[in-house]
Design a protein around this motif. Structure first.
Motif, PDB file in Angstrom:
ATOM      1  N   ARG A 158       0.837  -1.207   0.000  1.00 56.77           N
ATOM      2  CA  ARG A 158       0.000   0.000   0.000  1.00 56.77           C
ATOM      3  C   ARG A 158       0.868   1.252   0.000  1.00 56.77           C
ATOM      4  O   ARG A 158       0.535   2.255  -0.641  1.00 56.77           O
ATOM      5  CB  ARG A 158      -0.922   0.012   1.225  1.00 56.77           C
ATOM      6  N   THR A 159       1.982   1.201   0.714  1.00 56.01           N
ATOM      7  CA  THR A 159       2.898   2.335   0.731  1.00 56.01           C
ATOM      8  C   THR A 159       3.471   2.607  -0.659  1.00 56.01           C
ATOM      9  O   THR A 159       3.633   3.763  -1.078  1.00 56.01           O
ATOM     10  CB  THR A 159       4.052   2.072   1.716  1.00 56.01           C
ATOM     11  N   GLU A 163      -1.198   6.587  -5.432  1.00 57.93           N
ATOM     12  CA  GLU A 163      -2.272   7.112  -4.585  1.00 57.93           C
ATOM     13  C   GLU A 163      -3.647   6.866  -5.192  1.00 57.93           C
ATOM     14  O   GLU A 163      -4.625   6.620  -4.481  1.00 57.93           O
ATOM     15  CB  GLU A 163      -2.065   8.615  -4.361  1.00 57.93           C
ATOM     16  N   ASP A 166      -5.107   2.937  -4.558  1.00 58.44           N
ATOM     17  CA  ASP A 166      -5.081   2.407  -3.200  1.00 58.44           C
ATOM     18  C   ASP A 166      -5.929   1.134  -3.129  1.00 58.44           C
ATOM     19  O   ASP A 166      -7.137   1.174  -3.343  1.00 58.44           O
ATOM     20  CB  ASP A 166      -5.631   3.451  -2.228  1.00 58.44           C
ATOM     21  N   THR A 169      -9.011   1.291  -0.793  1.00 57.74           N
ATOM     22  CA  THR A 169     -10.123   2.068  -1.353  1.00 57.74           C
ATOM     23  C   THR A 169     -10.906   1.240  -2.362  1.00 57.74           C
ATOM     24  O   THR A 169     -12.134   1.324  -2.436  1.00 57.74           O
ATOM     25  CB  THR A 169      -9.593   3.352  -2.024  1.00 57.74           C
ATOM     26  N   HIS A 229      -9.022   9.551   3.702  1.00 60.27           N
ATOM     27  CA  HIS A 229      -8.021   8.492   3.617  1.00 60.27           C
ATOM     28  C   HIS A 229      -8.016   7.656   4.894  1.00 60.27           C
ATOM     29  O   HIS A 229      -7.964   8.201   6.003  1.00 60.27           O
ATOM     30  CB  HIS A 229      -6.638   9.077   3.379  1.00 60.27           C
ATOM     31  N   GLN A 231      -6.343   5.258   7.502  1.00 59.67           N
ATOM     32  CA  GLN A 231      -5.037   4.833   7.989  1.00 59.67           C
ATOM     33  C   GLN A 231      -5.162   3.486   8.702  1.00 59.67           C
ATOM     34  O   GLN A 231      -6.181   3.195   9.327  1.00 59.67           O
ATOM     35  CB  GLN A 231      -4.462   5.861   8.968  1.00 59.67           C
TER      36      GLN A 231
END
Length: 336
Positions: A158-159, A163, A166, A169, A229, A231
């Motif tokens: 994921r890192t 973006e 994701d 998501t 977003h 976390q």
């Protein structure tokens, strides 16, 4: 609905304490399977299905709590003998502290991970009272290594992901894109209220906006650009029989045990079965807690769980002791 499978085809159990969490879990399946027969002593109701290459048993609790969780998981393992790992997925109360992923906020996810003296979950209300101190007794099992590796793999990927791509998501949209399931949609960061620990809710049963809780007592969050977003925070989760609705007690227990989240079922599951606990944060364990974030928190936890399952390895099937027998030779299993 796909073709019927056997009890031994299922190697992963997904346990949901609440109805809203079960709904979110079912939305994560790639396909559903026909129900299988079970003993009269098994009172669970199962949803069977597949995510990626893994067959999964989804079961809910008839009521929240450690005792109910213990009973449900015991029956799952009796009916599905090849279950090796368990995901306990649902909502929990978050501790608004800063982790390597940022400040824990509503809608975020907390995943159990061994830290310090704790194996991922601490049963904070189990122990003995001595002069001036409460000492915990007993120990819970750490999560299966295969699930910890999958959680780390997801974090890394994921890192590194773009973006706009994701994976969390993408899985979350399986619920949030469904207009019928409005209860699971993002409430908006403007509804994320964190009050000072010594400021109590003014009237039980009413939202803060309805009973006029003082906005000046709210703690301002700096969420950055993307307020939606989600976390993922990994660390110690506290499990106990009582629901925490006291911010001072929350902070006291969190400081004592270094926990990120509170819930009420994990200790019951971990008494006999290795388990990874995944909680979407629906409140801050204070007197201001309400149900506004329940659906979205259940959705984020379910979406993370789906992504975790997709990253679990497939193992070679067990070799039959009879070279001429190949009934199970084509089936792969998740191992501890």
């Amino acid at each position: 609905m796909s073709t019927r499978r056997n009890h031994t085809d299922y190697t992963l159990a997904w346990v949901c304490p609440l109805e809203i969490e079960q709904t979110a879990a079912i939305k994560m399946l790639d396909e559903s399977h026909e129900p299988l027969e079970q003993e009269r002593t098994d009172y669970n109701t199962y949803t069977l299905g597949r995510i990626g290459r893994h067959n999964i048993v989804i079961a809910a609790l008839h009521q929240a709590g450690n005792s109910s969780a213990t009973s449900v998981v015991t029956q799952i393992r009796n009916t599905f003998p090849d279950i090796r790992s368990v995901l306990l997925v649902g909502i929990g109360g978050g501790v608004p502290v800063k982790t390597s992923s940022g400040i824990i906020r509503l809608g975020d996810i907390v995943v159990s991970k061994p830290a310090g003296e704790y194996p991922g979950v601490v049963q904070y209300d189990h122990g003995k009272a001595e002069i001036g101190v409460f000492k915990r007794t007993g120990a819970l099992q750490p999560p299966p290594a295969v699930l910890l590796h999958a959680a780390q793999d997801f974090a890394v990927n994921r890192t590194l992901a773009d973006e706009a791509m994701d994976p969390l998501t993408t899985s979350l949209s399986r619920i949030t894109s469904d207009k019928r399931l409005k209860a699971f949609h993002f409430p908006g960061r403007q509804m994320d209220f964190l009050y000072e620990s010594d400021y109590a809710h003014l009237r039980a049963g009413y939202l803060c906006s309805e009973c006029k809780c003082d906005p000046a007592k709210r703690i301002r969050h700096d969420y950055g650009v993307d307020e939606a977003h989600v976390q993922v925070h990994r660390g110690v989760i506290a499990s106990g029989e009582l629901v925490i609705k006291d911010a001072k007690k929350r902070d006291e227990l969190a400081a004592q045990h270094g926990v990120l989240c509170f819930e009420t079922e994990a200790a019951g599951v971990l008494a006999d079965t290795p388990c990874l606990v995944i909680r979407g944060i629906s409140d801050y364990c204070d007197s201001h807690k309400n149900d506004q974030w329940h659906g979205y928190a259940a959705a984020t936890a379910a979406a993370y769980s789906r992504e975790l399952v997709l990253r679990l390895p497939m193992y070679k099937p067990k070799q039959s002791p009879n070279p001429g027998h190949c009934g199970d030779s084509a089936r792969a299993r998740i191992l501890d």
